[in-house]
Motif scaffolding. Structure first.
Motif, PDB file in Angstrom:
ATOM      1  N   LEU A 276     -15.955 -10.565  12.148  1.00 47.76           N
ATOM      2  CA  LEU A 276     -15.212  -9.896  13.211  1.00 47.76           C
ATOM      3  C   LEU A 276     -16.161  -9.350  14.264  1.00 47.76           C
ATOM      4  O   LEU A 276     -15.927  -9.494  15.467  1.00 47.76           O
ATOM      5  N   VAL A 277     -17.253  -8.727  13.821  1.00 47.85           N
ATOM      6  CA  VAL A 277     -18.223  -8.185  14.770  1.00 47.85           C
ATOM      7  C   VAL A 277     -18.826  -9.312  15.619  1.00 47.85           C
ATOM      8  O   VAL A 277     -18.917  -9.204  16.847  1.00 47.85           O
ATOM      9  N   ALA A 278     -19.242 -10.386  14.971  1.00 46.04           N
ATOM     10  CA  ALA A 278     -19.877 -11.491  15.686  1.00 46.04           C
ATOM     11  C   ALA A 278     -18.930 -12.121  16.703  1.00 46.04           C
ATOM     12  O   ALA A 278     -19.319 -12.409  17.849  1.00 46.04           O
ATOM     13  N   THR A 279     -17.689 -12.336  16.315  1.00 47.30           N
ATOM     14  CA  THR A 279     -16.733 -12.965  17.225  1.00 47.30           C
ATOM     15  C   THR A 279     -16.369 -12.031  18.376  1.00 47.30           C
ATOM     16  O   THR A 279     -16.263 -12.462  19.533  1.00 47.30           O
ATOM     17  N   ALA A 280     -16.179 -10.751  18.062  1.00 48.73           N
ATOM     18  CA  ALA A 280     -15.878  -9.790  19.125  1.00 48.73           C
ATOM     19  C   ALA A 280     -17.029  -9.709  20.121  1.00 48.73           C
ATOM     20  O   ALA A 280     -16.807  -9.637  21.331  1.00 48.73           O
ATOM     21  N   ARG A 281     -18.249  -9.749  19.613  1.00 51.22           N
ATOM     22  CA  ARG A 281     -19.405  -9.697  20.511  1.00 51.22           C
ATOM     23  C   ARG A 281     -19.410 -10.906  21.454  1.00 51.22           C
ATOM     24  O   ARG A 281     -19.742 -10.783  22.646  1.00 51.22           O
ATOM     25  N   ASP A 282     -19.023 -12.043  20.937  1.00 52.69           N
ATOM     26  CA  ASP A 282     -18.977 -13.249  21.754  1.00 52.69           C
ATOM     27  C   ASP A 282     -17.876 -13.194  22.808  1.00 52.69           C
ATOM     28  O   ASP A 282     -18.041 -13.744  23.905  1.00 52.69           O
ATOM     29  N   ARG A 283     -16.764 -12.533  22.494  1.00 48.64           N
ATOM     30  CA  ARG A 283     -15.576 -12.598  23.347  1.00 48.64           C
ATOM     31  C   ARG A 283     -15.420 -11.423  24.312  1.00 48.64           C
ATOM     32  O   ARG A 283     -14.689 -11.548  25.301  1.00 48.64           O
ATOM     33  N   LEU A 284     -16.061 -10.311  24.019  1.00 48.28           N
ATOM     34  CA  LEU A 284     -15.867  -9.126  24.859  1.00 48.28           C
ATOM     35  C   LEU A 284     -16.883  -9.052  25.990  1.00 48.28           C
ATOM     36  O   LEU A 284     -18.059  -9.353  25.803  1.00 48.28           O
ATOM     37  N   ARG A 285     -16.421  -8.604  27.132  1.00 51.24           N
ATOM     38  CA  ARG A 285     -17.297  -8.373  28.277  1.00 51.24           C
ATOM     39  C   ARG A 285     -17.596  -6.895  28.460  1.00 51.24           C
ATOM     40  O   ARG A 285     -18.480  -6.520  29.225  1.00 51.24           O
ATOM     41  N   ILE A 286     -16.833  -6.023  27.799  1.00 50.79           N
ATOM     42  CA  ILE A 286     -17.048  -4.584  27.880  1.00 50.79           C
ATOM     43  C   ILE A 286     -17.902  -4.138  26.693  1.00 50.79           C
ATOM     44  O   ILE A 286     -18.038  -4.882  25.709  1.00 50.79           O
ATOM     45  N   PRO A 287     -18.508  -2.953  26.769  1.00 47.96           N
ATOM     46  CA  PRO A 287     -19.373  -2.499  25.675  1.00 47.96           C
ATOM     47  C   PRO A 287     -18.659  -2.467  24.323  1.00 47.96           C
ATOM     48  O   PRO A 287     -17.488  -2.091  24.229  1.00 47.96           O
ATOM     49  N   LEU A 288     -19.402  -2.858  23.296  1.00 50.76           N
ATOM     50  CA  LEU A 288     -18.881  -2.928  21.931  1.00 50.76           C
ATOM     51  C   LEU A 288     -19.701  -2.028  21.018  1.00 50.76           C
ATOM     52  O   LEU A 288     -20.904  -2.238  20.840  1.00 50.76           O
TER      53      LEU A 288
ATOM     54  N   LEU B  15     -15.085  -1.016  17.296  1.00 47.87           N
ATOM     55  CA  LEU B  15     -14.553  -1.984  16.343  1.00 47.87           C
ATOM     56  C   LEU B  15     -14.659  -1.421  14.941  1.00 47.87           C
ATOM     57  O   LEU B  15     -15.712  -0.908  14.533  1.00 47.87           O
ATOM     58  N   CYS B  16     -13.571  -1.521  14.190  1.00 47.09           N
ATOM     59  CA  CYS B  16     -13.566  -0.985  12.823  1.00 47.09           C
ATOM     60  C   CYS B  16     -12.613  -1.801  11.960  1.00 47.09           C
ATOM     61  O   CYS B  16     -11.842  -2.618  12.461  1.00 47.09           O
ATOM     62  N   GLY B  17     -12.680  -1.568  10.675  1.00 44.75           N
ATOM     63  CA  GLY B  17     -11.735  -2.145   9.739  1.00 44.75           C
ATOM     64  C   GLY B  17     -10.876  -1.033   9.160  1.00 44.75           C
ATOM     65  O   GLY B  17     -11.256   0.134   9.202  1.00 44.75           O
ATOM     66  N   GLN B  18      -9.706  -1.380   8.645  1.00 49.12           N
ATOM     67  CA  GLN B  18      -8.830  -0.431   7.947  1.00 49.12           C
ATOM     68  C   GLN B  18      -8.589   0.839   8.762  1.00 49.12           C
ATOM     69  O   GLN B  18      -8.736   1.962   8.265  1.00 49.12           O
ATOM     70  N   LEU B  19      -8.189   0.669   9.987  1.00 57.73           N
ATOM     71  CA  LEU B  19      -7.969   1.810  10.866  1.00 57.73           C
ATOM     72  C   LEU B  19      -6.931   2.766  10.304  1.00 57.73           C
ATOM     73  O   LEU B  19      -7.029   3.990  10.491  1.00 57.73           O
ATOM     74  N   ALA B  20      -5.931   2.233   9.615  1.00 57.02           N
ATOM     75  CA  ALA B  20      -4.875   3.081   9.045  1.00 57.02           C
ATOM     76  C   ALA B  20      -5.425   4.049   8.000  1.00 57.02           C
ATOM     77  O   ALA B  20      -4.810   5.085   7.723  1.00 57.02           O
ATOM     78  N   ASN B  21      -6.601   3.736   7.413  1.00 56.41           N
ATOM     79  CA  ASN B  21      -7.216   4.610   6.416  1.00 56.41           C
ATOM     80  C   ASN B  21      -8.394   5.391   6.986  1.00 56.41           C
ATOM     81  O   ASN B  21      -9.250   5.860   6.237  1.00 56.41           O
ATOM     82  N   GLY B  22      -8.444   5.511   8.302  1.00 58.37           N
ATOM     83  CA  GLY B  22      -9.521   6.261   8.927  1.00 58.37           C
ATOM     84  C   GLY B  22     -10.668   5.413   9.420  1.00 58.37           C
ATOM     85  O   GLY B  22     -11.556   5.902  10.112  1.00 58.37           O
ATOM     86  N   GLY B  23     -10.661   4.121   9.054  1.00 54.42           N
ATOM     87  CA  GLY B  23     -11.668   3.195   9.544  1.00 54.42           C
ATOM     88  C   GLY B  23     -12.856   3.033   8.619  1.00 54.42           C
ATOM     89  O   GLY B  23     -13.355   4.003   8.053  1.00 54.42           O
ATOM     90  N   VAL B  24     -13.291   1.794   8.460  1.00 59.75           N
ATOM     91  CA  VAL B  24     -14.513   1.456   7.727  1.00 59.75           C
ATOM     92  C   VAL B  24     -15.235   0.364   8.515  1.00 59.75           C
ATOM     93  O   VAL B  24     -14.715  -0.138   9.519  1.00 59.75           O
ATOM     94  N   THR B  25     -16.418  -0.014   8.058  1.00 61.83           N
ATOM     95  CA  THR B  25     -17.184  -1.055   8.729  1.00 61.83           C
ATOM     96  C   THR B  25     -16.400  -2.370   8.751  1.00 61.83           C
ATOM     97  O   THR B  25     -15.922  -2.832   7.714  1.00 61.83           O
ATOM     98  N   PRO B  26     -16.255  -2.990   9.918  1.00 61.99           N
ATOM     99  CA  PRO B  26     -15.559  -4.280   9.992  1.00 61.99           C
ATOM    100  C   PRO B  26     -16.417  -5.401   9.426  1.00 61.99           C
ATOM    101  O   PRO B  26     -17.630  -5.236   9.240  1.00 61.99           O
ATOM    102  N   SER B  27     -15.816  -6.546   9.215  1.00 62.95           N
ATOM    103  CA  SER B  27     -16.547  -7.687   8.655  1.00 62.95           C
ATOM    104  C   SER B  27     -17.570  -8.226   9.652  1.00 62.95           C
ATOM    105  O   SER B  27     -17.437  -8.063  10.877  1.00 62.95           O
ATOM    106  N   TYR B  28     -18.581  -8.881   9.116  1.00 63.59           N
ATOM    107  CA  TYR B  28     -19.612  -9.502   9.961  1.00 63.59           C
ATOM    108  C   TYR B  28     -18.973 -10.500  10.924  1.00 63.59           C
ATOM    109  O   TYR B  28     -19.319 -10.544  12.108  1.00 63.59           O
TER     110      TYR B  28
END
Length: 242
Positions: free
Chosen positions: A43-55, A28-41
């Motif tokens: 986004l990370v929290a929601t993705a962790r709740d919704r994903l069943r595969i490793p994050l 998970l990352c932010g600004q992928l078009a610019n090479g990626g940076v740390t995503p927002s808190y």
């Protein structure tokens, strides 16, 4: 055994699309078009709740080079601590010194902050002056894998260099090939690089459903790039027969 496919996702929809398509892991990352940076808190929290595969979460405070100052290292440590609290499976880090060697002191602090989380060393590796030495440094840090294009614009172009890294690593760290990987070349990349894992964004154009657009706003394009589950599935299928 089929090579694992990791998908770089810069939105919740992309992360869920990666999972739906059969990816083995999400970065998970932010600004992928610019090479990626740390995503927002959030986004990370929601993705962790919704994903069943490793994050795994990219921890990079800005785009540009990988030479960071004290304040940026503090920021990265705090982001890693947040990932630990949220129950992420791993983090993705990387830092170089001014001579393009691995910043061992800075990276040790980041690895320590990760605690029991897995750690991937990202494509800062490809910006290192001496890849062979950089690989030994990454191994010494205790990272479990390194993401690399072999120092080239694409993993296919750098496949021979990736293969050399795989041989040097000799199972001490996993080598994950990434950059420019598509369904039509993924089998070739895997065969030529002999990489342990593959990394792709699997993005396609997502057309906005806005019924009205201000066409004068060229800098605010309504359409965007998102991970396409069909492209992920095609990558997985190609790997299954490679």
């Amino acid at each position: 055994m089929m090579a694992l496919l990791e998908v770089a996702a810069s939105s919740l929809n992309s992360a869920l699309a990666a999972q739906a398509g059969g990816a083995g892991r999400v970065e998970l990352c932010g600004q992928l078009a610019n090479g990626g940076v740390t995503p927002s808190y959030g986004l990370v929290a929601t993705a962790r709740d919704r994903l069943r595969i490793p994050l795994y979460v990219l921890v990079r405070p800005r785009s540009g080079d990988f030479l960071y100052d004290e304040a940026e290292f503090e920021l990265m440590q705090r982001d890693i601590e947040a990932c630990v609290r949220l129950g992420c499976d791993g983090v993705v880090i990387g830092a170089l010194d001014a001579d393009a060697g691995v910043d061992l002191a800075g990276c040790r602090a980041l690895v320590a902050a990760a605690g029991g989380l897995g750690v991937t060393f990202h494509r800062a590796f490809d910006a290192a002056r001496d890849p062979a030495r950089a690989l030994e440094d990454v191994i010494a840090l205790g990272c479990e894998r390194v993401l690399t294009s072999g120092g080239h614009r694409s993993a296919l172009d750098g496949a021979a260099h990736i293969a050399a890294l795989v041989q040097q690593a000799a199972g001490r760290v996993r080598i994950m090939a990434g950059a420019g990987i598509r369904p039509e070349n993924v089998a070739d990349v895997l065969a030529r690089s002999r990489a342990d894992e593959l990394h792709a964004s699997a993005r396609g154009l997502y057309r906005s459903t806005m019924r009205w657009r201000n066409e004068r706003l060229e800098d605010l394009a309504a359409d965007r790039q998102e991970t396409d589950p069909a492209i992920v599935a095609a990558l997985v299928a190609a790997l299954a027969v490679a």
